[in-house]
Design an enzyme around this catalytic site. Sequence first.
Site, PDB file in Angstrom:
ATOM      1  N   LYS A   1      39.224  -8.613  13.177  1.00  0.00           N
ATOM      2  CA  LYS A   1      39.192 -10.054  12.935  1.00  0.00           C
ATOM      3  C   LYS A   1      40.124 -10.411  11.783  1.00  0.00           C
ATOM      4  O   LYS A   1      40.944 -11.308  11.871  1.00  0.00           O
ATOM      5  CB  LYS A   1      37.754 -10.473  12.635  1.00  0.00           C
ATOM      6  CG  LYS A   1      37.575 -11.931  12.362  1.00  0.00           C
ATOM      7  CD  LYS A   1      36.098 -12.268  12.206  1.00  0.00           C
ATOM      8  CE  LYS A   1      35.933 -13.665  11.646  1.00  0.00           C
ATOM      9  NZ  LYS A   1      34.523 -14.006  11.398  1.00  0.00           N
TER      10      LYS A   1
ATOM     11  N   GLU B   1      40.253   0.943   7.427  1.00  0.00           N
ATOM     12  CA  GLU B   1      40.138   1.973   8.461  1.00  0.00           C
ATOM     13  C   GLU B   1      41.019   1.638   9.664  1.00  0.00           C
ATOM     14  O   GLU B   1      41.767   2.487  10.170  1.00  0.00           O
ATOM     15  CB  GLU B   1      38.676   2.084   8.938  1.00  0.00           C
ATOM     16  CG  GLU B   1      37.705   2.592   7.894  1.00  0.00           C
ATOM     17  CD  GLU B   1      37.105   1.494   7.036  1.00  0.00           C
ATOM     18  OE1 GLU B   1      37.723   0.412   6.921  1.00  0.00           O
ATOM     19  OE2 GLU B   1      36.021   1.717   6.473  1.00  0.00           O
TER      20      GLU B   1
ATOM     21  N   GLY C   1      31.975 -10.966  13.261  1.00  0.00           N
ATOM     22  CA  GLY C   1      32.371  -9.676  13.840  1.00  0.00           C
ATOM     23  C   GLY C   1      31.277  -9.068  14.698  1.00  0.00           C
ATOM     24  O   GLY C   1      31.519  -8.616  15.822  1.00  0.00           O
ATOM     25  N   ARG C   2      30.053  -9.062  14.189  1.00  0.00           N
ATOM     26  CA  ARG C   2      28.956  -8.407  14.918  1.00  0.00           C
ATOM     27  C   ARG C   2      28.441  -9.238  16.081  1.00  0.00           C
ATOM     28  O   ARG C   2      27.517  -8.813  16.787  1.00  0.00           O
ATOM     29  CB  ARG C   2      27.833  -8.036  13.942  1.00  0.00           C
ATOM     30  CG  ARG C   2      27.311  -9.190  13.115  1.00  0.00           C
ATOM     31  CD  ARG C   2      26.414  -8.698  11.975  1.00  0.00           C
ATOM     32  NE  ARG C   2      26.014  -9.780  11.072  1.00  0.00           N
ATOM     33  CZ  ARG C   2      26.713 -10.187  10.032  1.00  0.00           C
ATOM     34  NH1 ARG C   2      27.897  -9.642   9.768  1.00  0.00           N
ATOM     35  NH2 ARG C   2      26.257 -11.143   9.251  1.00  0.00           N
TER      36      ARG C   2
ATOM     37  N   GLU D   1      23.210  -5.976   9.121  1.00  0.00           N
ATOM     38  CA  GLU D   1      24.255  -6.717   8.408  1.00  0.00           C
ATOM     39  C   GLU D   1      23.887  -8.202   8.343  1.00  0.00           C
ATOM     40  O   GLU D   1      24.312  -8.917   7.452  1.00  0.00           O
ATOM     41  CB  GLU D   1      25.620  -6.521   9.098  1.00  0.00           C
ATOM     42  CG  GLU D   1      26.795  -6.714   8.168  1.00  0.00           C
ATOM     43  CD  GLU D   1      28.131  -6.241   8.747  1.00  0.00           C
ATOM     44  OE1 GLU D   1      28.642  -5.190   8.314  1.00  0.00           O
ATOM     45  OE2 GLU D   1      28.665  -6.925   9.631  1.00  0.00           O
TER      46      GLU D   1
ATOM     47  N   HIS E   1      11.288  14.349  21.997  1.00  0.00           N
ATOM     48  CA  HIS E   1      11.308  15.757  21.583  1.00  0.00           C
ATOM     49  C   HIS E   1      11.892  15.917  20.188  1.00  0.00           C
ATOM     50  O   HIS E   1      12.291  17.007  19.791  1.00  0.00           O
ATOM     51  CB  HIS E   1      12.101  16.575  22.601  1.00  0.00           C
ATOM     52  CG  HIS E   1      11.478  16.506  23.963  1.00  0.00           C
ATOM     53  ND1 HIS E   1      10.480  17.346  24.374  1.00  0.00           N
ATOM     54  CD2 HIS E   1      11.676  15.632  24.988  1.00  0.00           C
ATOM     55  CE1 HIS E   1      10.108  17.034  25.607  1.00  0.00           C
ATOM     56  NE2 HIS E   1      10.814  15.986  26.001  1.00  0.00           N
TER      57      HIS E   1
ATOM     58  N   LYS F   1      34.091  -1.743  -0.765  1.00  0.00           N
ATOM     59  CA  LYS F   1      35.495  -1.807  -0.319  1.00  0.00           C
ATOM     60  C   LYS F   1      36.428  -1.914  -1.527  1.00  0.00           C
ATOM     61  O   LYS F   1      37.451  -1.235  -1.605  1.00  0.00           O
ATOM     62  CB  LYS F   1      35.714  -3.045   0.565  1.00  0.00           C
ATOM     63  CG  LYS F   1      35.131  -2.956   1.954  1.00  0.00           C
ATOM     64  CD  LYS F   1      35.580  -4.159   2.779  1.00  0.00           C
ATOM     65  CE  LYS F   1      34.805  -4.278   4.067  1.00  0.00           C
ATOM     66  NZ  LYS F   1      35.107  -5.465   4.851  1.00  0.00           N
TER      67      LYS F   1
HETATM   68  O1  F6P Z   1      32.712  -4.253   6.550  1.00  0.00           O
HETATM   69  C1  F6P Z   1      31.984  -5.033   7.400  1.00  0.00           C
HETATM   70  C2  F6P Z   1      32.836  -5.801   8.350  1.00  0.00           C
HETATM   71  O2  F6P Z   1      33.397  -6.889   7.712  1.00  0.00           O
HETATM   72  C3  F6P Z   1      32.037  -6.221   9.559  1.00  0.00           C
HETATM   73  O3  F6P Z   1      31.318  -7.371   9.365  1.00  0.00           O
HETATM   74  C4  F6P Z   1      33.079  -6.299  10.602  1.00  0.00           C
HETATM   75  O4  F6P Z   1      32.526  -6.276  11.883  1.00  0.00           O
HETATM   76  C5  F6P Z   1      33.907  -5.078  10.283  1.00  0.00           C
HETATM   77  O5  F6P Z   1      33.892  -5.015   8.876  1.00  0.00           O
HETATM   78  C6  F6P Z   1      35.300  -5.075  10.812  1.00  0.00           C
HETATM   79  O6  F6P Z   1      36.038  -6.162  10.362  1.00  0.00           O
HETATM   80  P1  F6P Z   1      37.420  -6.574  11.031  1.00  0.00           P
HETATM   81  O7  F6P Z   1      37.143  -6.937  12.454  1.00  0.00           O
HETATM   82  O8  F6P Z   1      37.921  -7.734  10.232  1.00  0.00           O
HETATM   83  O9  F6P Z   1      38.341  -5.399  10.947  1.00  0.00           O
END
Ligand code: F6P
Length: 546
Positions: A209, A215, A270-271, A356, A387, A507
């Site tokens: 987003k 990452e 995002g979620r 979250e 199990h 972060k």
């Molecule tokens: O670190 C949490 C977060 O901001 C989430 O809310 C989000 O889904 C994820 O990181 C990834 O964010 P982006 O889509 O901006 O890379």
Amino acid sequence: MTTAPKRTDLPEWQALAAQARALRRVHLRELFRRDPARGERYTAEAAGLFLDYSKNLVTDEILTGLFALARACGLAGARAAMFRGDRINVTENRPVLHVALRNRAQTPIRVDGKDVMPEVNAVLGRMSAFAQRIRSGTWRGHTGKPIRAVVNLGIGGSDLGPAMACEALNPYAQRDLAVRFVSNVDAAHFVEQTRDLDPAETLFIVASKTFATQETMTNAATARAWCLRALRAEAAVARHFAAVSANAPAVAQFGIDPANMFEFWDWVGGRYSLCSAVGLPLMIVIGPENFTALLDGFHLMDRHFAEAPLERNLPAILGLLGIWYNNFWGAETYAILPYDQALRRFPAYLQQADMESNGKQTDKEGRRVTWQTGPVIWGAPGTNGQHAFYQLMHQGTKLIPADFIGFCRTHQALGDHHVKLMANCFAQTEALAFGKTAAEVAAEGVPAALIPFRVFEGNRPTNTILAEQLTPATLGALIALYEHKIFTQGAIWNVFSFDQWGVQLGKVLADKVLTELQSLAEPALAHDSSTNALIRRFRQARQPIL
Ligand code: F6P
């Protein structure tokens, strides 16, 4: 800021607290004995999902009290504000409109006076055309080969939804197209997921987003280098990379052709973004028609949540029952137990959606809450969990409310596997609720000394969610059910469910530590003694950066 009464000061809250104290002496065995029709009465149904909530520690009076609490907390008003497009994400000053993404009725939904539906439909149309080209092989890679593998690079909400749904809807997948998900900044994830792929036949979807997440940007840069190393031409990027983002300038800067960029908007969290362009890998794999069926299922549940009276409203009922245990019985966790291997990743998906959203310590008035908010969400598919951790659920000292999710029909009708699976599902909720008394154990001839170890107290609450089959529409309804459950609980806890400030500090600190780990000269460290020592130890043993 206004000064709404604290939730715990509400008379409805206090009445429930008293009812919880009184009910502690009553067993589910007794509740079922008193009302033989309980198993039929405490049920509700919508959008293809049947909810049996009879195995909960509730009575008619308690349910009435829970619905009264929802009314006192203004659930209906909060719900209307979300569907209307009000800026209910106050701390980020945004509307919360994932419901617009699957608004199949096409009724206008306005943000700042502008209907968002035309944009939503336009992006869906572009996604669909792109997906068709990949699926049919008319989209060619740089060397002229068709695409055989789609690799999604994203994390959190830009990974968990499509990864979960691709697995859940595997029976609908075009099997000659592989789909992979790389989320972790650990290079092992990228390396292992691409090990057997041919760059000439691989499409990367960079899903972020913000297009700024460490990452995802790291994995995108690595993917670009991996691709160019093999294809040896900058022009290859346009044939092998697409982007899903709300940040068009950053996408262009990365070098992805704007024609391959699929937009979503800051009013999609995002979620909550699976129905947006974040669902692109899923649409490619299951096809636009099945993706539309998924949206239809979401929409059915959205309408149900918006319109059904609380007493028959599945998300409201699930949310209130969760509050009952979280706030009045001291339960700290909540288990999600799908009896379907294809829903293997559903608990992890719900972890982000729920934790979250409602893992918050401050109420909407800016005060530290004095009541419990979101629980720890966890789970694993049945029967595997049986199990592993069910021992603690049956005979441990913790109260763990749980949702059992199952289907009457399977896509993999192989021998008696499915009836065995579902026999276990039903048997577990029965065992958890009713247990086995000392007298019953003794009647089996168990020696007296062993009886205490063989007793099951029961009285462990569960919901059962049963649907006909795990189809795209059912999955949509199921996800929306939980989204609105989370909304219901956020409204009652009086927290902002659509921001996530709690992920920021880590972060920021990681950026600082990264500079210190990479520095050639010995950095002057000013952390605490633990962090300083860990950084020094790592620096002494670290590998050169390749
Ligand atoms: O670190 C949490 C977060 O901001 C989430 O809310 C989000 O889904 C994820 O990181 C990834 O964010 P982006 O889509 O901006 O890379």
